[in-house]
Design a protein around this motif. Structure first.
Motif, PDB file in Angstrom:
ATOM      1  N   PHE A  74       0.849  -1.188   0.000  1.00 31.48           N
ATOM      2  CA  PHE A  74       0.000   0.000   0.000  1.00 31.48           C
ATOM      3  C   PHE A  74       0.891   1.245   0.000  1.00 31.48           C
ATOM      4  CE2 PHE A  74      -2.437   3.439   1.779  1.00 31.48           C
ATOM      5  CZ  PHE A  74      -3.696   3.264   1.241  1.00 31.48           C
ATOM      6  N   GLY A  75       0.602   2.158  -0.913  1.00 35.08           N
ATOM      7  CA  GLY A  75       1.366   3.397  -1.019  1.00 35.08           C
ATOM      8  C   GLY A  75       2.554   3.329  -1.956  1.00 35.08           C
ATOM      9  N   GLN A  76       2.933   2.135  -2.390  1.00 35.43           N
ATOM     10  CA  GLN A  76       4.084   2.002  -3.282  1.00 35.43           C
ATOM     11  C   GLN A  76       3.835   2.709  -4.613  1.00 35.43           C
ATOM     12  OE1 GLN A  76       5.090  -1.864  -4.966  1.00 35.43           O
ATOM     13  NE2 GLN A  76       7.269  -1.414  -4.714  1.00 35.43           N
ATOM     14  N   PHE A  77       2.590   2.666  -5.082  1.00 31.69           N
ATOM     15  CA  PHE A  77       2.271   3.329  -6.358  1.00 31.69           C
ATOM     16  C   PHE A  77       2.475   4.834  -6.234  1.00 31.69           C
ATOM     17  CE2 PHE A  77      -0.768   1.959 -10.018  1.00 31.69           C
ATOM     18  CZ  PHE A  77       0.316   1.722 -10.826  1.00 31.69           C
ATOM     19  N   GLN A  78       2.061   5.416  -5.096  1.00 25.74           N
ATOM     20  CA  GLN A  78       2.256   6.853  -4.895  1.00 25.74           C
ATOM     21  C   GLN A  78       3.744   7.183  -4.839  1.00 25.74           C
ATOM     22  OE1 GLN A  78      -0.202   9.428  -4.772  1.00 25.74           O
ATOM     23  NE2 GLN A  78       1.700  10.532  -5.147  1.00 25.74           N
ATOM     24  N   GLU A  79       4.501   6.354  -4.170  1.00 27.80           N
ATOM     25  CA  GLU A  79       5.950   6.555  -4.121  1.00 27.80           C
ATOM     26  C   GLU A  79       6.549   6.512  -5.523  1.00 27.80           C
ATOM     27  OE1 GLU A  79       7.490   3.547  -1.517  1.00 27.80           O
ATOM     28  OE2 GLU A  79       6.361   4.327   0.203  1.00 27.80           O
ATOM     29  N   PHE A  80       6.051   5.588  -6.342  1.00 29.97           N
ATOM     30  CA  PHE A  80       6.530   5.486  -7.727  1.00 29.97           C
ATOM     31  C   PHE A  80       6.212   6.756  -8.513  1.00 29.97           C
ATOM     32  CE2 PHE A  80       5.327   4.343 -12.150  1.00 29.97           C
ATOM     33  CZ  PHE A  80       6.617   4.199 -12.651  1.00 29.97           C
ATOM     34  N   ILE A  81       4.992   7.261  -8.386  1.00 26.10           N
ATOM     35  CA  ILE A  81       4.606   8.492  -9.095  1.00 26.10           C
ATOM     36  C   ILE A  81       5.477   9.661  -8.650  1.00 26.10           C
ATOM     37  CG2 ILE A  81       2.742  10.187  -9.421  1.00 26.10           C
ATOM     38  CD1 ILE A  81       2.412   7.584 -11.031  1.00 26.10           C
ATOM     39  N   GLY A 138      -8.157  -0.079  -5.431  1.00 27.79           N
ATOM     40  CA  GLY A 138      -7.889   1.238  -4.843  1.00 27.79           C
ATOM     41  C   GLY A 138      -7.664   1.176  -3.351  1.00 27.79           C
ATOM     42  N   TYR A 139      -8.463   0.403  -2.657  1.00 32.19           N
ATOM     43  CA  TYR A 139      -8.309   0.271  -1.205  1.00 32.19           C
ATOM     44  C   TYR A 139      -7.098  -0.588  -0.859  1.00 32.19           C
ATOM     45  CZ  TYR A 139      -9.197  -0.662   3.699  1.00 32.19           C
ATOM     46  OH  TYR A 139      -9.051  -0.772   5.053  1.00 32.19           O
ATOM     47  N   VAL A 140      -6.843  -1.576  -1.663  1.00 37.27           N
ATOM     48  CA  VAL A 140      -5.752  -2.519  -1.386  1.00 37.27           C
ATOM     49  C   VAL A 140      -4.392  -1.858  -1.550  1.00 37.27           C
ATOM     50  CG1 VAL A 140      -4.699  -4.712  -2.091  1.00 37.27           C
ATOM     51  CG2 VAL A 140      -7.182  -4.475  -2.049  1.00 37.27           C
ATOM     52  N   TYR A 141      -4.204  -1.098  -2.647  1.00 34.21           N
ATOM     53  CA  TYR A 141      -2.900  -0.502  -2.951  1.00 34.21           C
ATOM     54  C   TYR A 141      -2.863   1.007  -2.773  1.00 34.21           C
ATOM     55  CZ  TYR A 141      -1.725  -5.022  -4.897  1.00 34.21           C
ATOM     56  OH  TYR A 141      -1.479  -6.361  -5.052  1.00 34.21           O
ATOM     57  N   GLY A 142      -4.004   1.649  -2.649  1.00 36.60           N
ATOM     58  CA  GLY A 142      -4.074   3.092  -2.564  1.00 36.60           C
ATOM     59  C   GLY A 142      -4.150   3.712  -3.951  1.00 36.60           C
ATOM     60  N   THR A 143      -4.699   4.886  -4.001  1.00 36.63           N
ATOM     61  CA  THR A 143      -4.766   5.617  -5.272  1.00 36.63           C
ATOM     62  C   THR A 143      -3.592   6.578  -5.344  1.00 36.63           C
ATOM     63  OG1 THR A 143      -6.252   7.238  -4.252  1.00 36.63           O
ATOM     64  CG2 THR A 143      -7.277   5.408  -5.470  1.00 36.63           C
ATOM     65  N   VAL A 144      -3.432   7.207  -6.485  1.00 38.73           N
ATOM     66  CA  VAL A 144      -2.297   8.102  -6.707  1.00 38.73           C
ATOM     67  C   VAL A 144      -2.767   9.507  -7.047  1.00 38.73           C
ATOM     68  CG1 VAL A 144      -0.678   6.295  -7.366  1.00 38.73           C
ATOM     69  CG2 VAL A 144      -2.107   7.311  -9.105  1.00 38.73           C
ATOM     70  N   GLN A 145      -1.900  10.470  -6.745  1.00 34.25           N
ATOM     71  CA  GLN A 145      -2.214  11.868  -7.092  1.00 34.25           C
ATOM     72  C   GLN A 145      -0.979  12.610  -7.508  1.00 34.25           C
ATOM     73  OE1 GLN A 145      -3.645  14.104  -3.754  1.00 34.25           O
ATOM     74  NE2 GLN A 145      -2.988  12.520  -2.360  1.00 34.25           N
TER      75      GLN A 145
END
Length: 85
Positions: A10-17, A78-85
């Motif tokens: 969770f949150g890794q996608f946001q870190e990637f962005i 979305g809940y499992v990994y989180g969304t991105v902004q």
């Protein structure tokens, strides 16, 4: 019905962005660069699937996040990994 549980990723996608657009918030990135960067960032298989679904084109941060969030939502992740902004 089973309860949804967040992933350890969770949150890794946001870190990637954040990593992808560091110092270049307004730049347009081609899909191929996003995919190659995602592979080198070592995203998990589910998140790589979301990245692989990106249509051809160039993406600024807002457009990329909109596309990724749409795919996350359609997979119910979305809940499992989180969304991105």
């Amino acid at each position: 019905m089973a309860a949804l549980v967040t992933s350890p990723d969770f949150g890794q996608f946001q870190e990637f962005i954040d990593y992808l657009f560091r110092g270049r918030e307004e730049e347009l990135l081609p899909r191929i660069e996003v995919v190659m960067q995602a592979e080198s960032y070592d995203l998990n298989a589910d998140l790589m699937e979301v990245v692989s679904l990106l249509p051809p084109g160039k993406y600024n941060r807002v457009k990329l996040c909109t596309q990724l969030n749409s795919s996350l939502s359609s997979h119910g992740w979305g809940y499992v990994y989180g969304t991105v902004q």
